[in-house]
Design an enzyme around this catalytic site. Sequence first.
Site, PDB file in Angstrom:
ATOM      1  N   GLU A 247       0.857  -1.183   0.000  1.00 13.47           N
ATOM      2  CA  GLU A 247       0.000   0.000   0.000  1.00 13.47           C
ATOM      3  C   GLU A 247       0.884   1.221   0.000  1.00 13.47           C
ATOM      4  OE1 GLU A 247      -2.362  -0.072   3.556  1.00 13.47           O
ATOM      5  OE2 GLU A 247      -3.479  -1.825   2.914  1.00 13.47           O
ATOM      6  N   LYS A 249       2.513   4.298   1.419  1.00 15.96           N
ATOM      7  CA  LYS A 249       2.734   4.823   2.774  1.00 15.96           C
ATOM      8  C   LYS A 249       2.602   6.333   2.692  1.00 15.96           C
ATOM      9  CE  LYS A 249       5.655   4.506   6.882  1.00 15.96           C
ATOM     10  NZ  LYS A 249       5.389   5.801   7.458  1.00 15.96           N
ATOM     11  N   ARG A 254      -1.516   9.420  11.578  1.00 17.30           N
ATOM     12  CA  ARG A 254      -2.430   8.290  11.670  1.00 17.30           C
ATOM     13  C   ARG A 254      -3.631   8.653  12.539  1.00 17.30           C
ATOM     14  NH1 ARG A 254      -0.239   2.411  12.849  1.00 17.30           N
ATOM     15  NH2 ARG A 254      -2.152   1.220  12.879  1.00 17.30           N
ATOM     16  N   ARG A 269      -2.511   9.414  16.614  1.00 13.75           N
ATOM     17  CA  ARG A 269      -1.564   8.311  16.798  1.00 13.75           C
ATOM     18  C   ARG A 269      -1.333   8.019  18.276  1.00 13.75           C
ATOM     19  NH1 ARG A 269       2.303   5.521  18.065  1.00 13.75           N
ATOM     20  NH2 ARG A 269       4.242   5.178  16.951  1.00 13.75           N
ATOM     21  N   GLU A 299      -4.636   7.220   7.325  1.00 13.83           N
ATOM     22  CA  GLU A 299      -3.629   8.276   7.438  1.00 13.83           C
ATOM     23  C   GLU A 299      -4.230   9.566   6.908  1.00 13.83           C
ATOM     24  OE1 GLU A 299      -0.742   7.620   8.868  1.00 13.83           O
ATOM     25  OE2 GLU A 299       0.764   9.041   8.125  1.00 13.83           O
ATOM     26  N   PHE A 339      -6.978   2.606   5.743  1.00 10.56           N
ATOM     27  CA  PHE A 339      -6.246   1.375   5.413  1.00 10.56           C
ATOM     28  C   PHE A 339      -6.636   0.169   6.266  1.00 10.56           C
ATOM     29  CE2 PHE A 339      -3.168   4.016   7.892  1.00 10.56           C
ATOM     30  CZ  PHE A 339      -3.106   3.250   9.040  1.00 10.56           C
ATOM     31  N   ARG A 414       4.884  -3.820  17.332  1.00  5.44           N
ATOM     32  CA  ARG A 414       5.708  -3.470  16.180  1.00  5.44           C
ATOM     33  C   ARG A 414       6.410  -4.734  15.703  1.00  5.44           C
ATOM     34  NH1 ARG A 414       7.328   1.328  14.366  1.00  5.44           N
ATOM     35  NH2 ARG A 414       7.022   2.542  16.250  1.00  5.44           N
ATOM     36  N   LYS A 420       7.613  -1.432   6.481  1.00  3.96           N
ATOM     37  CA  LYS A 420       7.602  -0.233   5.642  1.00  3.96           C
ATOM     38  C   LYS A 420       8.861  -0.216   4.797  1.00  3.96           C
ATOM     39  CE  LYS A 420       8.703   2.278   9.808  1.00  3.96           C
ATOM     40  NZ  LYS A 420       8.253   3.240  10.775  1.00  3.96           N
TER      41      LYS A 420
HETATM   42  N1  LIG Z   1      -1.148   2.430   4.079  1.00  2.00           N
HETATM   43  C1  LIG Z   1      -0.721   2.548   5.325  1.00  2.00           C
HETATM   44  N2  LIG Z   1      -0.863   1.542   6.212  1.00  2.00           N
HETATM   45  C2  LIG Z   1      -0.421   1.621   7.477  1.00  2.00           C
HETATM   46  N3  LIG Z   1       0.212   2.713   7.961  1.00  2.00           N
HETATM   47  C3  LIG Z   1       0.398   3.760   7.125  1.00  2.00           C
HETATM   48  C4  LIG Z   1      -0.061   3.731   5.785  1.00  2.00           C
HETATM   49  N4  LIG Z   1       0.270   4.911   5.205  1.00  2.00           N
HETATM   50  C5  LIG Z   1       0.886   5.642   6.133  1.00  2.00           C
HETATM   51  N5  LIG Z   1       0.984   4.967   7.297  1.00  2.00           N
HETATM   52  C6  LIG Z   1       1.651   5.459   8.521  1.00  2.00           C
HETATM   53  O1  LIG Z   1       2.823   4.715   8.687  1.00  2.00           O
HETATM   54  C7  LIG Z   1       2.955   4.311  10.046  1.00  2.00           C
HETATM   55  C8  LIG Z   1       3.576   2.934  10.073  1.00  2.00           C
HETATM   56  O2  LIG Z   1       4.895   3.072  10.441  1.00  2.00           O
HETATM   57  P1  LIG Z   1       5.306   2.858  11.944  1.00  2.00           P
HETATM   58  O3  LIG Z   1       4.680   1.639  12.427  1.00  2.00           O
HETATM   59  O4  LIG Z   1       6.750   2.969  12.027  1.00  2.00           O
HETATM   60  O5  LIG Z   1       4.602   4.074  12.659  1.00  2.00           O
HETATM   61  P2  LIG Z   1       5.232   5.298  13.381  1.00  2.00           P
HETATM   62  O6  LIG Z   1       5.955   4.855  14.606  1.00  2.00           O
HETATM   63  O7  LIG Z   1       4.107   6.245  13.549  1.00  2.00           O
HETATM   64  O8  LIG Z   1       6.342   5.814  12.367  1.00  2.00           O
HETATM   65  P3  LIG Z   1       6.383   6.852  11.224  1.00  2.00           P
HETATM   66  O9  LIG Z   1       7.415   7.773  11.713  1.00  2.00           O
HETATM   67  O10 LIG Z   1       6.798   6.066  10.017  1.00  2.00           O
HETATM   68  O11 LIG Z   1       5.024   7.476  11.081  1.00  2.00           O
HETATM   69  C9  LIG Z   1       1.557   4.251  10.592  1.00  2.00           C
HETATM   70  O12 LIG Z   1       1.533   4.503  11.976  1.00  2.00           O
HETATM   71  C10 LIG Z   1       0.839   5.305   9.797  1.00  2.00           C
HETATM   72  O13 LIG Z   1       0.881   6.542  10.475  1.00  2.00           O
END
Ligand SMILES: Nc1ncnc2c1ncn2[C@@H]1O[C@H](COP(=O)(O)OP(=O)(O)OP(=O)(O)O)[C@@H](O)[C@H]1O
EC number: 6.5.1.1
Length: 559
Positions: A247, A249, A254, A269, A299, A339, A414, A420
């Site tokens: 998907e 990103k 979030r 988030r 997102e 998502f 996690r 990612k």
């Molecule tokens: N299609 C998607 N599916 C899931 N998460 C997505 C998507 N597009 C964007 N995101 C974002 O990417 C994040 C997934 O990466 P991660 O689990 O590292 O989160 P994070 O700690 O919030 O880090 P980041 O700094 O990458 O936002 C999700 O929390 C969400 O905010």
Amino acid sequence: MRYIELAQLYQKLEKTTMKLIKTRLVADFLKKVPEDHLEFIPYLILGDVFPEWDERELGVGEKLLIKAVSMATGIDSKEIENSVKDTGDLGESIALAVKKRKQKSFFSQPLTIKRVYQTLVKVAETTGEGSQDKKMKYLANLFMDAEPIEAKYIARTVLGTMRTGVAEGLLRDAISLAFNVKVELVERAYMLTSDFGFVAKIAKTEGNDGLAKVTIQIGKPIKPMLAQQAANIKEALLEMGGEAEFEIKYDGARVQVHKDGEKVTIYSRRLENVTRAIPEIVEAIKEALKPTKAIVEGELVAIGEDGRPLPFQYVLRRFRRKYNIEEMMEKIPLELNLFDVLYVDGVSLIDTKFMERRKKLEEIVETNGKVKIAENLITKNVEEAEQFYKRALEMGHEGLMAKRLDAVYEPGNRGKKWLKIKPTMENLDLVIIGAEWGEGRRAHLLGSFILGAYDPETGEFLEVGKVGSGFTDDDLVEFTKMLKPLIIKEEGKRVWIQPKVVIEVTYQEIQKSPKYRSGFALRFPRYVALREDKGPEDADTIERIAQLYELQERMKGKV
Ligand SMILES: Nc1ncnc2c1ncn2[C@@H]1O[C@H](COP(=O)(O)OP(=O)(O)OP(=O)(O)O)[C@@H](O)[C@H]1O
């Protein structure tokens, strides 16, 4: 139950750094607490009043608090303020003022925990015209009846500066110990409801069986499932078992959306309620989500004039805005890319496979201009996925997510079911645990910041380096203002700071370092952004840094 018992608990917790002892102290206390206190006691133990997702805030700053103490004790506000220079801590100064109190009410009643809690709730719920005055009077009433040690901890609770070292992990262990229930079940129930009050009550009244039955509830946010980073598409596909859903990103913030009939609540988030700041998305959700009740995740992205995504900080600006929201809606238009779906009309989908959840999502959402579904590609083919990746980057997105088709939703985890893929090494979100005053014309400003990574095992933040570059002069003014009230101790130019503020940094490399207890040091860290959307416990962990180190070594091998 008397408040002094809670105050004594805080005091004992402050006196020890041993996690096991702290856990035992909290557990023994929880055992003694009457059942009708359990819903709020865990929050008070954490030094809060409400869970993070509750919209209510006390809205009391240092000035108002001091006024309340002055009103209760007859001691001048200035005198209390000045004594901070000697005590080094406002809580101590307030305790001192209460000790020296000139007036003690004839009808003085010992404080109970319930009264303190209920008063704090009243303080939070008092808003609008004249509210400052009312809040002050409520607090003054407490201080009138408080013992010095009680006053100290009421003050710290009000200001959010409790320093007892009790974090979520410790509370979880203490609940398990107190009520003789399995720690995994406490963890699971907490991940599903984000409500320690509820979990503690179930643990006590229904034990393991009750905890095992806990499921998600509309109106209580679920801890988000998180991802690790893969070195590239090929590695991600391999990890996913040969086939995956890719998907886009999106680079935004979030959100978790709870729709309950006409009521829509949106959590960030870190599970803060941001509904009020984004009314156009609330309306768009009402139109787009067909079921009466649903929980979906997506997102939220800010869109520029050229139709391309803007950096995620723009969305955070929207979250912060309390007034003139209409104006902001025009300046920073938003788009929600859904998502995942976790709940539909009474049925939890947490344990449903991802590919079925995605199908369900497509069924229940009627997309409109503001609510869309994340663009996806299900494939076994590396080249095809690489094409998609390239296109995502060209469109201005951060990269791709790869999701395991048969994976259930793992709240708060996690793991490797979501990966990612992005072109750069992951930035790190670290906590400011110390700083140094600047030099020359910047001597009155904090100039460099000591960064800590979170160790969930001990609740500590372990040093991984110091960042001084990437800040503008304005940034340093802002950070100095923000961090000054959090200073714990000063020694020459060095200050120690309460771990509260999370910042995002880039770096050239992660190195192994015997110098730091964390075992790692960042080479050339550089400030990128303030992560207001993350609390200290959402910061990157030591374990994550170790994983990124491995990833970096693997990526090096590829170039
Ligand atoms: N299609 C998607 N599916 C899931 N998460 C997505 C998507 N597009 C964007 N995101 C974002 O990417 C994040 C997934 O990466 P991660 O689990 O590292 O989160 P994070 O700690 O919030 O880090 P980041 O700094 O990458 O936002 C999700 O929390 C969400 O905010």
